[in-house]
Design a protein around this motif. Structure first.
Motif, PDB file in Angstrom:
ATOM      1  N   UNK A 192      11.509  11.801 -16.887  1.00  0.00           N
ATOM      2  CA  UNK A 192      12.941  11.761 -17.659  1.00  0.00           C
ATOM      3  C   UNK A 192      12.208  11.286 -19.101  1.00  0.00           C
ATOM      4  N   UNK A 193      11.108  11.385 -19.488  1.00  0.00           N
ATOM      5  CA  UNK A 193      10.706  11.580 -20.655  1.00  0.00           C
ATOM      6  C   UNK A 193       9.544  12.568 -20.494  1.00  0.00           C
ATOM      7  N   UNK A 194       8.438  12.796 -21.755  1.00  0.00           N
ATOM      8  CA  UNK A 194       7.754  13.719 -21.763  1.00  0.00           C
ATOM      9  C   UNK A 194       6.345  13.346 -21.295  1.00  0.00           C
ATOM     10  N   UNK A 195       5.460  13.655 -20.422  1.00  0.00           N
ATOM     11  CA  UNK A 195       3.882  13.494 -19.853  1.00  0.00           C
ATOM     12  C   UNK A 195       3.505  13.739 -20.840  1.00  0.00           C
ATOM     13  N   UNK A 196       2.820  13.710 -21.898  1.00  0.00           N
ATOM     14  CA  UNK A 196       1.500  13.939 -22.690  1.00  0.00           C
ATOM     15  C   UNK A 196       0.504  14.178 -22.264  1.00  0.00           C
ATOM     16  N   UNK A 197      -0.390  14.785 -22.295  1.00  0.00           N
ATOM     17  CA  UNK A 197      -1.576  15.222 -21.990  1.00  0.00           C
ATOM     18  C   UNK A 197      -2.579  13.953 -21.521  1.00  0.00           C
ATOM     19  N   UNK A 198      -2.543  13.013 -22.786  1.00  0.00           N
ATOM     20  CA  UNK A 198      -3.583  12.260 -22.823  1.00  0.00           C
ATOM     21  C   UNK A 198      -3.620  11.287 -21.872  1.00  0.00           C
ATOM     22  N   UNK A 199      -1.745  10.381 -21.375  1.00  0.00           N
ATOM     23  CA  UNK A 199      -1.614   9.945 -20.422  1.00  0.00           C
ATOM     24  C   UNK A 199      -1.903  10.404 -19.105  1.00  0.00           C
ATOM     25  N   UNK A 200      -1.642  11.620 -18.799  1.00  0.00           N
ATOM     26  CA  UNK A 200      -1.845  11.986 -17.388  1.00  0.00           C
ATOM     27  C   UNK A 200      -3.101  12.080 -16.798  1.00  0.00           C
ATOM     28  N   UNK A 247       0.819  -1.315   0.119  1.00  0.00           N
ATOM     29  CA  UNK A 247      -0.189  -0.155  -0.217  1.00  0.00           C
ATOM     30  C   UNK A 247       1.181   1.260  -0.130  1.00  0.00           C
ATOM     31  N   UNK A 248       2.164   0.945  -0.871  1.00  0.00           N
ATOM     32  CA  UNK A 248       2.539   2.336  -0.929  1.00  0.00           C
ATOM     33  C   UNK A 248       1.597   3.734  -1.204  1.00  0.00           C
ATOM     34  N   UNK A 249       2.657   4.914  -0.462  1.00  0.00           N
ATOM     35  CA  UNK A 249       2.260   5.966  -0.663  1.00  0.00           C
ATOM     36  C   UNK A 249       2.684   6.798  -1.523  1.00  0.00           C
ATOM     37  N   UNK A 250       3.663   6.587  -1.793  1.00  0.00           N
ATOM     38  CA  UNK A 250       4.378   7.319  -2.494  1.00  0.00           C
ATOM     39  C   UNK A 250       4.863   7.000  -3.957  1.00  0.00           C
ATOM     40  N   UNK A 251       4.592   6.945  -4.508  1.00  0.00           N
ATOM     41  CA  UNK A 251       4.720   6.269  -6.374  1.00  0.00           C
ATOM     42  C   UNK A 251       5.907   7.045  -7.557  1.00  0.00           C
ATOM     43  N   UNK A 252       7.370   6.623  -7.578  1.00  0.00           N
ATOM     44  CA  UNK A 252       8.104   6.906  -8.611  1.00  0.00           C
ATOM     45  C   UNK A 252       8.134   6.688  -9.788  1.00  0.00           C
ATOM     46  N   UNK A 253       7.821   7.566 -11.013  1.00  0.00           N
ATOM     47  CA  UNK A 253       7.011   6.979 -12.394  1.00  0.00           C
ATOM     48  C   UNK A 253       8.078   7.100 -13.879  1.00  0.00           C
ATOM     49  N   UNK A 254       7.718   6.861 -14.255  1.00  0.00           N
ATOM     50  CA  UNK A 254       7.634   7.358 -15.550  1.00  0.00           C
ATOM     51  C   UNK A 254       6.666   7.210 -16.554  1.00  0.00           C
ATOM     52  N   UNK A 255       5.910   8.210 -17.554  1.00  0.00           N
ATOM     53  CA  UNK A 255       5.208   7.875 -18.279  1.00  0.00           C
ATOM     54  C   UNK A 255       4.478   6.818 -18.641  1.00  0.00           C
ATOM     55  N   UNK A 256       5.764   6.131 -19.017  1.00  0.00           N
ATOM     56  CA  UNK A 256       4.855   4.809 -19.854  1.00  0.00           C
ATOM     57  C   UNK A 256       4.893   3.968 -18.596  1.00  0.00           C
ATOM     58  N   UNK A 295       6.697   6.112 -25.832  1.00  0.00           N
ATOM     59  CA  UNK A 295       7.272   7.092 -25.856  1.00  0.00           C
ATOM     60  C   UNK A 295       8.084   7.978 -27.459  1.00  0.00           C
ATOM     61  N   UNK A 296       8.783   6.382 -27.340  1.00  0.00           N
ATOM     62  CA  UNK A 296       9.921   7.108 -28.927  1.00  0.00           C
ATOM     63  C   UNK A 296      10.469   5.853 -28.586  1.00  0.00           C
ATOM     64  N   UNK A 327      11.774   6.134 -21.191  1.00  0.00           N
ATOM     65  CA  UNK A 327      12.637   6.613 -20.054  1.00  0.00           C
ATOM     66  C   UNK A 327      14.346   6.286 -20.192  1.00  0.00           C
ATOM     67  N   UNK A 328      14.266   4.888 -20.761  1.00  0.00           N
ATOM     68  CA  UNK A 328      15.414   4.613 -21.219  1.00  0.00           C
ATOM     69  C   UNK A 328      16.688   5.409 -22.108  1.00  0.00           C
TER      70      UNK A 328
END
Ligand code: 4UW
Length: 541
Positions: free
Chosen positions: A315-323, A280-289, A481-482, A449-450
């Motif tokens: 680490x990579x662009x976060x698109x509005x769609x994903x967000x 039950x993590x309180x903090x998620x560290x992510x990349x857009x994918x 992303x790419x 993000x790689x």
């Protein structure tokens, strides 16, 4: 490279200067308060449940440091190579090596043996630390590394015939040795990055650089580490510790602030979801994918995300769609997905969204970190631009690397005489000093993000008989992303197909570097007068 200051100026951090940077080594800094939460969990493997408290971790790091110098005979400043997935013991050996005054380079454990060998040879690795499933790869590469000492296997036994120490026996044998004094301005880790051009290079980061970024990150407007009721965050990440985001912003920050970090050795939807359910993590560290996975995978439910109070993306662009998709799944309007912008070369963060970011700043990566300056340089004239004008982003602060290992030219091309790091990213800022990344003017491709260096793939393609020229670019991909795509020129009359080129390269590189975007034969690669590939022209094709 020099910059002419005409129209615009330097954007200072609205968060003010950075607090004083303690004159300590990274391990002292990360464990400074560990006695205060000695019995609380520091790191847990979500797959096996193996767990260490902060107190145990501190003790084992110190024992490991002594064994590396005493028993393994390494000398301070020698380089250790980590070939490891994300496991709690990463801390014991990595921070142990750092406390011993050694330099640590880490590599993606899913790299091919050739990719690993290239980085370890470049870094001058004298010892590899790995796990049983990768031991054979390590012992095969070892003879090709100069003055190699020995290999350590976490979860494995001593094997004198192969010059392997099991970590457990090293830690329990009671090797004592005096630890050296460490100058915090010296290099301590050597992650690899291709920067704005060329092959991956060793990025020399000092204790001072890394600690600076942690102190900047601990600004109350940047980071929360406690929930509303005051309990410490449980931080879950699938992002690798061999990448600077996972290593400094997530792992070291978690150790320093007494949080509990949950690790999984290799991403799979099942393990990720199980970890959400169990811890039950309180903090998620992510990349857009990863956000896209959370948003769209049918097995991830809003319930799974209910404990989450804080989410980072970078680490990579976060698109509005994903967000938007992720926010719908999360269904917690008060939780803001906060973007950071970083580079290996800046330890890594230089811009981030403060907690008070107004909701109107859609798509921003935020403001300069405390004590960090930024400016925008025109791509055509080199002049410094004002608000709302896109150009290359330059950043300056105590977190900027010492330079690239054994590569003065690349260092001089990246950090100018005034200490500005030329990021190779195209950005603009608004009237309130919020920055937006709009494009990239460097060669780098980012797949989930790689980092993927086009030069590395181009060099591989040129190994194929009958190929005269090649250029690799990133093409947009909804999931990653790419993805890399190659444009190739072959000798006239040669019998070679596009798919043969693709198969050759894909057989030699790790998954995310594969030419998923395909291979296309063309007449000639567009280049400028100095031979530089005109990647935008290829992109427009
Ligand atoms: N938007 C668009 C972004 C962004 C971005 C990076 O592999 P490297 O060298 O390093 C990184 C580090 C990212 C990072 C670290 C810590 C952190 O807290 C955070 O935010 C939460 C992010 O990726 O690649 C550097 C290159 O990656 C791109 C950009 O091109 C940069 O030069 N990049 N962040 N938010 N693009």
């Amino acid at each position: 490279r020099s910059v002419r200051h005409l129209g615009g100026g330097i954007v200072k951090s609205p968060l003010g200067p950075v607090d004083e940077i303690p004159n300590e080594n990274l391990v002292e800094f990360c464990f400074k308060e560990s006695e205060n939460w000695s019995d609380e969990p520091a790191a847990t493997c979500a797959v096996t449940g193996r767990s260490y408290t902060h107190g145990m971790m501190r003790m084992l790091v110190n024992r490991c440091a002594q064994a590396l110098l005493g028993h393994c005979g390494l000398q301070p400043r020698e380089v250790v190579g980590l070939l490891l997935p994300n496991i709690p013991e990463f801390v014991i050996v990595c921070h142990g090596a750092i406390e011993a005054g050694l330099v640590v380079t880490f590599v993606n454990p899913l790299y091919t043996p050739d990719e690993i060998k290239r980085q370890f040879q470049s870094a001058g690795v004298k010892m590899i630390i790995t796990v049983p499933i990768l031991l054979e790869v390590a012992t095969t590469i070892a003879p090709e590394l100069q003055n190699y000492r020995s290999t350590i296997c976490i979860g494995g036994d001593d094997d004198i015939s192969k010059n392997v120490h099991g970590l457990q026996s090293l830690l329990t044998a009671g090797h004592e040795s005096e630890l050296p004094g460490i100058n915090p301005r010296e290099v301590t880790i050597l992650p690899y990055s291709s920067g704005t051009t060329g092959l991956p290079k060793g990025v020399m980061l000092s204790h001072f650089n890394l600690i600076s970024n942690l102190v900047q990150q601990s600004h109350p407007e940047v980071l929360k580490t406690r929930t509303e009721d005051g309990s410490k965050y449980t931080i879950f990440t699938a992002l690798p510790f061999f990448h600077i985001y996972g290593f400094n912003s997530i792992l070291n920050n978690s150790l320093r602030s007494g949080c509990h970090i949950i690790t999984i050795p290799r991403f799979s939807p099942e393990d990720y979801i199980k970890a959400l359910e169990t811890y039950k993590p309180t903090f998620l560290c992510t990349v857009p994918s990863l956000l896209l996975f959370l948003a769209t995978h049918p097995a991830v439910t809003t319930e799974h995300l209910a404990p989450v109070e804080d989410v980072w993306s970078g680490a990579a662009p976060l698109t509005e769609g994903i967000l938007q998709k992720f926010k719908e799944k999360l269904n917690k309007p008060h939780v803001v997905v906060r973007q950071g912008y970083g580079m290996t070369e800046s330890s890594p963060v230089s811009l981030c969204m403060p907690l008070s970011t107004p909701p109107t700043k859609v798509g921003t990566v935020g403001v300069p970190f405390p004590g960090t300056e930024a400016k925008i340089m025109s791509l055509s004239s080199g002049e410094v631009l004002g608000p709302n004008e896109p150009g290359e982003l330059l950043v300056r602060g105590p977190q900027i690397m010492m330079g690239y290992l054994n590569n003065e030219q690349a260092t001089a091309e990246t950090i100018d005489e005034e200490g500005w790091l030329h990021t190779g990213d195209v950005a603009l800022y608004d009237e309130d000093s919020y920055f937006y990344i709009v494009d990239r003017c460097k060669e780098l491709i980012k797949v989930k993000g790689n980092q993927v260096s086009p030069t590395e793939l181009e060099n591989l393609i040129l190994e194929i008989e009958g190929i005269v020229d090649a250029a690799v670019i990133g093409i947009p991909d909804p999931l990653a992303g790419e993805v890399p795509k190659a444009y190739v020129v072959r000798k006239p009359g040669i019998d070679l197909s596009e798919s043969e080129v693709q198969r050759f390269v894909n057989g030699k590189v790790t998954n995310y570097k594969k030419l998923v975007g395909g291979v296309k034969f063309i007449e000639s690669i567009p280049r400028n007068a100095s031979g530089k590939v005109l990647r935008n022209e290829l992109r427009q094709q």
